[in-house]
Motif scaffolding. Structure first.
Motif, PDB file in Angstrom:
ATOM      1  N   PHE A  52      39.796  -2.965  45.396  1.00  0.00           N
ATOM      2  CA  PHE A  52      40.979  -3.346  46.157  1.00  0.00           C
ATOM      3  C   PHE A  52      42.245  -3.260  45.318  1.00  0.00           C
ATOM      4  O   PHE A  52      43.312  -2.904  45.826  1.00  0.00           O
ATOM      5  N   GLN A  53      42.159  -3.554  44.025  1.00  0.00           N
ATOM      6  CA  GLN A  53      43.364  -3.459  43.188  1.00  0.00           C
ATOM      7  C   GLN A  53      43.864  -2.021  43.127  1.00  0.00           C
ATOM      8  O   GLN A  53      45.068  -1.782  43.230  1.00  0.00           O
ATOM      9  N   GLN A  54      42.960  -1.069  42.987  1.00  0.00           N
ATOM     10  CA  GLN A  54      43.363   0.332  42.942  1.00  0.00           C
ATOM     11  C   GLN A  54      43.954   0.781  44.280  1.00  0.00           C
ATOM     12  O   GLN A  54      44.912   1.552  44.298  1.00  0.00           O
ATOM     13  N   MET A  55      43.410   0.288  45.384  1.00  0.00           N
ATOM     14  CA  MET A  55      43.954   0.648  46.694  1.00  0.00           C
ATOM     15  C   MET A  55      45.361   0.085  46.869  1.00  0.00           C
ATOM     16  O   MET A  55      46.262   0.773  47.359  1.00  0.00           O
ATOM     17  N   VAL A  56      45.558  -1.171  46.471  1.00  0.00           N
ATOM     18  CA  VAL A  56      46.895  -1.783  46.553  1.00  0.00           C
ATOM     19  C   VAL A  56      47.858  -1.032  45.647  1.00  0.00           C
ATOM     20  O   VAL A  56      48.969  -0.667  46.060  1.00  0.00           O
ATOM     21  N   ASP A  57      47.457  -0.773  44.405  1.00  0.00           N
ATOM     22  CA  ASP A  57      48.328  -0.072  43.465  1.00  0.00           C
ATOM     23  C   ASP A  57      48.725   1.300  43.993  1.00  0.00           C
ATOM     24  O   ASP A  57      49.885   1.710  43.891  1.00  0.00           O
ATOM     25  N   ASP A  58      47.770   2.024  44.565  1.00  0.00           N
ATOM     26  CA  ASP A  58      48.066   3.345  45.089  1.00  0.00           C
ATOM     27  C   ASP A  58      49.006   3.268  46.294  1.00  0.00           C
ATOM     28  O   ASP A  58      49.937   4.065  46.408  1.00  0.00           O
ATOM     29  N   ALA A  59      48.791   2.309  47.169  1.00  0.00           N
ATOM     30  CA  ALA A  59      49.656   2.155  48.339  1.00  0.00           C
ATOM     31  C   ALA A  59      51.083   1.797  47.918  1.00  0.00           C
ATOM     32  O   ALA A  59      52.052   2.337  48.455  1.00  0.00           O
ATOM     33  N   VAL A  60      51.215   0.900  46.945  1.00  0.00           N
ATOM     34  CA  VAL A  60      52.543   0.516  46.463  1.00  0.00           C
ATOM     35  C   VAL A  60      53.217   1.704  45.796  1.00  0.00           C
ATOM     36  O   VAL A  60      54.399   1.992  46.041  1.00  0.00           O
ATOM     37  N   SER A  61      52.483   2.439  44.970  1.00  0.00           N
ATOM     38  CA  SER A  61      53.034   3.614  44.299  1.00  0.00           C
ATOM     39  C   SER A  61      53.493   4.652  45.317  1.00  0.00           C
ATOM     40  O   SER A  61      54.576   5.223  45.196  1.00  0.00           O
ATOM     41  N   PHE A  62      52.678   4.907  46.322  1.00  0.00           N
ATOM     42  CA  PHE A  62      53.047   5.890  47.333  1.00  0.00           C
ATOM     43  C   PHE A  62      54.265   5.432  48.128  1.00  0.00           C
ATOM     44  O   PHE A  62      55.156   6.222  48.413  1.00  0.00           O
ATOM     45  N   THR A  63      54.310   4.155  48.475  1.00  0.00           N
ATOM     46  CA  THR A  63      55.444   3.634  49.246  1.00  0.00           C
ATOM     47  C   THR A  63      56.739   3.735  48.447  1.00  0.00           C
ATOM     48  O   THR A  63      57.772   4.118  48.983  1.00  0.00           O
ATOM     49  N   ARG A  64      56.674   3.401  47.165  1.00  0.00           N
ATOM     50  CA  ARG A  64      57.880   3.403  46.330  1.00  0.00           C
ATOM     51  C   ARG A  64      58.269   4.794  45.846  1.00  0.00           C
ATOM     52  O   ARG A  64      59.429   5.168  45.863  1.00  0.00           O
ATOM     53  N   ASP A  65      57.286   5.550  45.368  1.00  0.00           N
ATOM     54  CA  ASP A  65      57.575   6.795  44.656  1.00  0.00           C
ATOM     55  C   ASP A  65      57.049   8.053  45.325  1.00  0.00           C
ATOM     56  O   ASP A  65      57.251   9.148  44.821  1.00  0.00           O
ATOM     57  N   LYS A  66      56.333   7.891  46.422  1.00  0.00           N
ATOM     58  CA  LYS A  66      55.686   9.006  47.111  1.00  0.00           C
ATOM     59  C   LYS A  66      54.703   9.733  46.196  1.00  0.00           C
ATOM     60  O   LYS A  66      54.498  10.936  46.293  1.00  0.00           O
TER      61      LYS A  66
END
Length: 75
Positions: A52-66
């Protein structure tokens, strides 16, 4: 993939996005979900690559930085 509970997900998510959160003690368990993926692993070799941490990190990264480690798909 390891089991997780909302009391670990919510603080982690809030920290990653810089959002506040509140806790509330209820006399009941409002939601409870349990999924057993053992047969999917045994029958089909399914082995989720992200916790779940990797999923959250990836979602946040994509939302912020695409930027994402997950391959985008079209529907």
């Amino acid at each position: 993939s390891q089991p997780f509970t909302w009391d670990t997900v919510i603080p982690y998510l809030a920290e990653q996005i810089g959002a506040p959160y509140s806790t509330l003690d209820l006399p009941i368990t409002p939601t409870y979900y349990e999924h057993d993926l053992s047969s999917a692993g045994r029958d089909f070799g399914y082995d989720p690559p992200f916790n779940f941490q990797q999923m959250v990190d990836d979602a946040v990264s994509f939302t912020r930085d695409k930027i994402s480690d997950i391959i985008a798909t079209k529907f």
